[in-house]
Design a protein around this motif. Structure first.
Motif, PDB file in Angstrom:
ATOM      1  N   LEU A  15       0.836  -1.198   0.000  1.00 37.28           N
ATOM      2  CA  LEU A  15       0.000   0.000   0.000  1.00 37.28           C
ATOM      3  C   LEU A  15       0.865   1.239   0.000  1.00 37.28           C
ATOM      4  O   LEU A  15       1.893   1.294   0.685  1.00 37.28           O
ATOM      5  N   ASN A  16       0.421   2.265  -0.735  1.00 33.71           N
ATOM      6  CA  ASN A  16       1.119   3.537  -0.662  1.00 33.71           C
ATOM      7  C   ASN A  16       0.631   4.283   0.582  1.00 33.71           C
ATOM      8  O   ASN A  16      -0.257   3.817   1.305  1.00 33.71           O
ATOM      9  N   VAL A  22      -6.152   5.472   4.458  1.00 36.33           N
ATOM     10  CA  VAL A  22      -7.551   5.097   4.252  1.00 36.33           C
ATOM     11  C   VAL A  22      -7.860   3.801   5.001  1.00 36.33           C
ATOM     12  O   VAL A  22      -8.888   3.691   5.676  1.00 36.33           O
ATOM     13  N   ALA A  23      -6.978   2.822   4.906  1.00 32.71           N
ATOM     14  CA  ALA A  23      -7.182   1.547   5.603  1.00 32.71           C
ATOM     15  C   ALA A  23      -7.215   1.759   7.114  1.00 32.71           C
ATOM     16  O   ALA A  23      -8.062   1.191   7.808  1.00 32.71           O
TER      17      ALA A  23
END
Length: 101
Positions: A15-16, A22-23
């Motif tokens: 993930l960036n 967001v997560a």
């Protein structure tokens, strides 16, 4: 081994920074919602206890599916965690969720 070869690969999805934020936000909302439900309805509820990360995972899967042109997703699940999925993924209004109790 078929599933392992196609899904459990050595090349994990990275993930960036924005995706991580967001997560984390989704995980935080799921956790806070569970804490609220535990205080408000502790005698009769089926929380997602210990499975909060699935909220971020399902939402990510839905978002990625849209990027690939998928137009419909059918979601089936056990009762445990259903309220959290309704509130945090499907964005069902909280008033509607609590009215059903």
């Amino acid at each position: 081994n078929w599933i392992r070869e196609r899904i459990e690969t050595q090349n994990a999805y990275l993930l960036n920074k924005n995706e991580k934020e967001v997560a984390y936000s989704r995980l935080a909302w799921a956790t806070l919602f569970e804490q609220y439900l535990a205080k408000k309805f502790n005698e009769r509820r089926f929380g997602i206890d210990g499975g909060e990360s699935i909220i971020a995972g399902i939402k990510f899967l839905i978002d990625e599916s849209a990027d690939y042109g998928i137009q419909e997703i059918v979601l089936g699940m056990a009762h445990r965690g259903r309220l959290n999925v309704l509130a945090n993924i499907l964005k069902k209004p909280l008033a509607g969720i609590f009215h059903e109790f």
